[in-house]
Design an enzyme around this catalytic site. Structure first.
Site, PDB file in Angstrom:
ATOM      1  CG  ASP A  40       2.759  52.873  71.525  1.00  0.00           C
ATOM      2  OD1 ASP A  40       3.172  52.041  70.946  1.00  0.00           O
ATOM      3  OD2 ASP A  40       1.694  52.827  72.014  1.00  0.00           O
ATOM      4  CD  GLU A  68     -15.481  48.426  66.337  1.00  0.00           C
ATOM      5  OE1 GLU A  68     -14.516  47.831  66.713  1.00  0.00           O
ATOM      6  OE2 GLU A  68     -16.147  48.635  65.348  1.00  0.00           O
ATOM      7  CG  ASP A  96      -4.493  45.605  76.303  1.00  0.00           C
ATOM      8  OD1 ASP A  96      -3.803  45.280  75.091  1.00  0.00           O
ATOM      9  OD2 ASP A  96      -4.026  46.118  77.314  1.00  0.00           O
ATOM     10  CE1 TYR A 156     -12.178  44.658  58.533  1.00  0.00           C
ATOM     11  CE2 TYR A 156     -10.066  43.882  59.203  1.00  0.00           C
ATOM     12  CZ  TYR A 156     -10.917  44.501  58.297  1.00  0.00           C
ATOM     13  OH  TYR A 156     -10.159  44.875  57.205  1.00  0.00           O
ATOM     14  CE  LYS A 191      -1.396  52.178  72.483  1.00  0.00           C
ATOM     15  NZ  LYS A 191      -0.773  50.882  72.547  1.00  0.00           N
ATOM     16  CB  CYS A 198      14.636  32.751 107.510  1.00  0.00           C
ATOM     17  SG  CYS A 198      15.246  32.098 105.656  1.00  0.00           S
ATOM     18  CB  CYS A 214      11.592  30.762 105.017  1.00  0.00           C
ATOM     19  SG  CYS A 214      11.329  32.793 104.715  1.00  0.00           S
TER      20      CYS A 214
HETATM   21  S1  IVH Z   1      -9.791  46.383  63.963  1.00  0.00           S
HETATM   22  C1  IVH Z   1      -6.994  45.945  60.318  1.00  0.00           C
HETATM   23  N1  IVH Z   1     -10.907  46.692  66.508  1.00  0.00           N
HETATM   24  O1  IVH Z   1      -5.581  46.246  68.254  1.00  0.00           O
HETATM   25  C2  IVH Z   1      -7.092  46.454  61.668  1.00  0.00           C
HETATM   26  N2  IVH Z   1      -8.792  45.870  66.409  1.00  0.00           N
HETATM   27  O2  IVH Z   1      -3.113  47.504  67.671  1.00  0.00           O
HETATM   28  C3  IVH Z   1      -8.196  45.407  62.424  1.00  0.00           C
HETATM   29  N3  IVH Z   1      -7.993  45.730  68.703  1.00  0.00           N
HETATM   30  O3  IVH Z   1      -4.530  43.686  65.948  1.00  0.00           O
HETATM   31  C4  IVH Z   1      -8.552  45.608  63.669  1.00  0.00           C
HETATM   32  N4  IVH Z   1      -9.684  46.090  69.828  1.00  0.00           N
HETATM   33  O4  IVH Z   1      -5.840  43.283  68.178  1.00  0.00           O
HETATM   34  C5  IVH Z   1      -9.812  46.398  65.807  1.00  0.00           C
HETATM   35  N5  IVH Z   1     -12.158  47.408  68.345  1.00  0.00           N
HETATM   36  C6  IVH Z   1     -11.323  47.009  67.752  1.00  0.00           C
HETATM   37  C7  IVH Z   1      -9.855  46.555  68.416  1.00  0.00           C
HETATM   38  C8  IVH Z   1      -8.790  45.877  67.617  1.00  0.00           C
HETATM   39  C9  IVH Z   1      -8.691  45.801  69.939  1.00  0.00           C
HETATM   40  C10 IVH Z   1      -6.658  45.108  68.646  1.00  0.00           C
HETATM   41  C11 IVH Z   1      -6.321  44.119  67.627  1.00  0.00           C
HETATM   42  C12 IVH Z   1      -5.347  44.856  66.774  1.00  0.00           C
HETATM   43  C13 IVH Z   1      -4.568  45.611  67.510  1.00  0.00           C
HETATM   44  C14 IVH Z   1      -3.806  46.724  66.781  1.00  0.00           C
END
Ligand code: IVH
Length: 669
Positions: A38, A114, A118, A227, A313, A410, A431
């Site tokens: 990042d 939410e 990962d 989503y 994050k 070894c 070994c």
């Molecule tokens: S919403 C348009 N909700 O994070 C955005 N994404 O860094 C729609 N991810 O590509 C994504 N948890 O793979 C959403 N609660 C969550 C998430 C989430 C993990 C991931 C997802 C996204 C990535 C972006």
């Protein structure tokens, strides 16, 4: 900064980020932490803002990293699959909120918070209540078609339960590997000499891209959906849509929360900073989404991410300390792992004294010197790692850390294969840690499953000179065992009984137990059913082995290597003389018995003992007939996991029995 200088730096950053994208999304082997990634991205964004004339449309700041591979068919996403902009500071969450209320003309705004899962993102299209297609994110516009794999993942329904869903919609979420499953998988991989997955995210996304759904099924992936997209969604807001999707049969996180205003968002962020450590899944942050869909539409999108959402994050915990020395450990399969000894430092609730350095490349990348002040980080991995060096504190004329040339156990000269990250000790027969490792693998549950023999006992038997290889186990005598430390009469006789019982282990597990590099459970099964006995496998040349489905040159070379070694041949000869199973039983070898004559059989679902094709062949060999549709003439269904619901319903209505693979194999015995 001058234009020319910025141009140079931008080029470097772009190249570096592209390479990290490839390592993360395609190879599933990242070498830097998300935070460091990042930082690079931030620097590039800043430079592009300062010098707009240098910003090109192909910059990684404008595109998501691509996971596309050549192995899958690709399809376009109906709606692009974007990324989320992210931040590590609460202040920037507040700035996000200010932008939102400006567009909302200062009305009270509702957010949905939410957890940020990962794993590997997935997009599922449902038509008339059935899963039509599952795509990975790909490059955001097209994705790899992984439908066959998605179908074996728990919580991805093939058919929906209630009927009030739109005719067509898309639901997106994250495929995850629970931490205990990840730990077990890495234990197995380590025993088989496969490269370990760095963390559950890499394991999940690597698994999703496997070509054999039955292996995917065995990895116990899970999926959270977050989503919903489509033209006729049930509600005008994200939160209620998610609750509705839960009714349809999707797994929606129980930790999703509707927040009235930004203060509640901040409380959520703070709460999960600690609470996330108790979860079975890795989360690296919180996703904050505007709840109202009309307001989402008004806020719109940048090239790469929605303006109506942001990811906060959590920064991995870091500490700085001094590097005292580096040890080189020899693993069970001969892999050399450099481990840093550190001046003890508190980090995330424990005192850290050691940290992993992964491999020679990592040491080189960090340009590590003894006595350096280093930054250690606790990320998704249990063992902390060194993520950077404070060069300003380096002592003049300090010694650079060099990787070793010879095995510390070894003395054998180390080897590093092309396109492999690790060095290993090739002296696998003599070994000591490798000998013990091979015995431990041989006796493990999925191999010969010898009860009463653990790591400590193996160590003891080795130290006493009682076992030097797996064949020696079968010559152990009561009088040798009883006097051993912590053994006694009862344990010794249990152990001897366990060793005796192991002689009944089926051939494919014996083959796996031998511990041939790159021969895991699935490969062992394939080899056993192709070659039927060890002699045919031993005499097969490389070409013949490669001609088998799913076996590539790397595995074939490793098998040939193994059988070219006289000592291995000697061990196999001895094992044979003790009565170990080195051929398939008649039933699994498919010798005809006429046991299925007159029967019409339908195969459905995913199997673990043999492949579908193998079962089809077995049915024919035993005089049965294969059929693909369930009718009143069907004798029974050979049913694996995740059998299609349509077939199941039809079978039920016609009163046709379902036979599991175990029952089926018993029928043929
Ligand atoms: S919403 C348009 N909700 O994070 C955005 N994404 O860094 C729609 N991810 O590509 C994504 N948890 O793979 C959403 N609660 C969550 C998430 C989430 C993990 C991931 C997802 C996204 C990535 C972006």
């Amino acid at each position: 900064m001058k234009l020319a200088e910025a141009r140079k730096r931008i080029e470097v950053l772009k190249k570096e980020i592209e390479e990290h994208n490839r390592r993360y999304y395609v190879l599933n082997q990242p070498v830097i932490s998300d935070f460091e990634y990042d930082l690079l991205m931030n620097e590039l964004e800043t430079l592009e803002k300062m010098f707009p004339e240098l910003a090109t449309s192909d910059s990684p700041t404008k595109r998501v990293g691509s996971d596309l591979t050549r192995e899958f068919v690709q399809y376009q996403h109906k709606y692009p699959m974007l990324s989320l902009s992210n931040t590590y500071s609460e202040e920037e969450v507040n700035e996000f909120h200010q932008r939102v209320i400006k567009i909302a003309s200062n009305k009270d705004v509702e957010y949905v918070c939410e957890l940020k899962f990962d794993g590997a993102s997935i997009s599922l299209t449902y038509k008339n209540g059935r899963l039509e297609r599952a795509l990975t994110r790909g490059d955001g516009y097209t994705g790899d078609d992984v439908t066959r794999n998605a179908l074996v993942i728990k919580n991805i329904p093939e058919k929906l339960s209630t009927g009030d869903y739109p005719d067509e919609f898309i639901i997106r979420g994250e495929v995850l590997m629970p931490r205990p499953v990840f730990d077990e998988l890495n234990r197995e991989r380590s025993a088989q000499g496969f490269q370990l997955f760095a963390n559950p995210r890499n394991a999940a996304s690597g698994t999703l891209k496997l070509l054999d759904p039955s292996v995917v099924a065995s990895r116990n992936l899970e999926c959270y959906l977050y989503y919903l997209l489509g033209d006729n969604l049930p509600y005008d807001n994200h939160y209620q849509n998610m609750l509705k999707a839960r009714d349809w049969g999707f797994r929606i996180s129980e930790h999703m929360k509707l927040c009235k205003g930004i203060e509640e968002v901040m409380l959520y962020i703070n709460y999960w900073n600690e609470a996330r450590k108790e979860l079975l899944f890795d989360t690296d942050g919180v996703v904050i989404k505007v709840n109202n869909i009309a307001l989402q539409d008004e806020l719109g999108y940048t090239a790469k991410s929605p303006r109506w959402a942001i990811a906060y994050k959590y920064k991995a915990e870091q500490a700085s300390t001094r590097l005292l020395s580096v040890d080189f450990q020899v693993g069970r399969t001969g892999t050399i792992t450099p481990v840093a000894n550190l001046e003890p430092v508190p980090l995330g609730g424990t005192i850290v004294k050691r940290a992993s350095l992964h491999n020679a490349d990592q040491i080189e990348l960090l340009d590590l010197h003894l006595n350096d002040t280093v930054f250690v980080e606790k990320g998704g991995e249990i063992i902390p790692k060194i993520v950077g060096v404070d060069i300003s504190k380096r002592e003049p004329r300090s010694t650079k850390v060099e990787f070793i040339d010879n095995c510390p156990e070894c003395g054998t000269r180390l080897v590093r294969n092309e396109d492999e990250a690790n060095h290993y000790c090739p002296n696998y027969l003599h070994c000591p840690p490798q000998i013990k490792g091979r015995i431990e693998h041989f006796i493990s549950r999925k191999a010969m499953n010898i009860e009463g023999l653990g790591e400590e006992t193996v160590d003891l038997l080795y130290k006493q000179g009682l076992v030097r290889n797996i064949a020696d186990l079968y010559e152990l005598k009561m009088e040798q065992l009883v006097p051993l430390e912590r053994m006694g009469e009862k344990s010794a006789s249990n152990l001897i009984a366990g060793i005796e019982r192991s002689k009944e282990t089926p051939f494919h597990r014996v083959l796996y137990a031998l511990g041939i590099r790159h021969v895991g459970e699935t490969v062992a099964r394939t080899l056993a059913s192709e070659f039927k006995d060890i002699d045919s496998l031993m005499s097969a040349d490389q070409e013949k082995i490669i001609s088998i489905r799913d076996i590539g040159p790397k595995i074939a070379a490793s098998i040939r290597n193994y059988f070219e070694d006289k000592e291995n041949i000697e061990i196999i000869k001895r094992l044979k003389s003790y009565g170990i199973n080195f051929s398939l039983s008649d039933a699994s070898a498919g010798k005809s018995s006429g046991k299925l004559s007159g029967k019409t059989i339908v195969i459905s679902g995913v199997f673990s003992r043999f492949t579908r094709e193998e079962y089809k062949e077995m049915i024919e060999k035993h005089g049965g007939k294969n059929s693909s549709s369930v009718t009143s003439a069907t004798s029974f269904i050979l049913a694996g996991d995740n059998m299609g619901p349509a077939k199941r319903q039809k079978a039920e209505s016609l009163g046709i029995p379902l036979v599991s693979e175990e029952e089926f194999l018993k029928m043929l015995e």
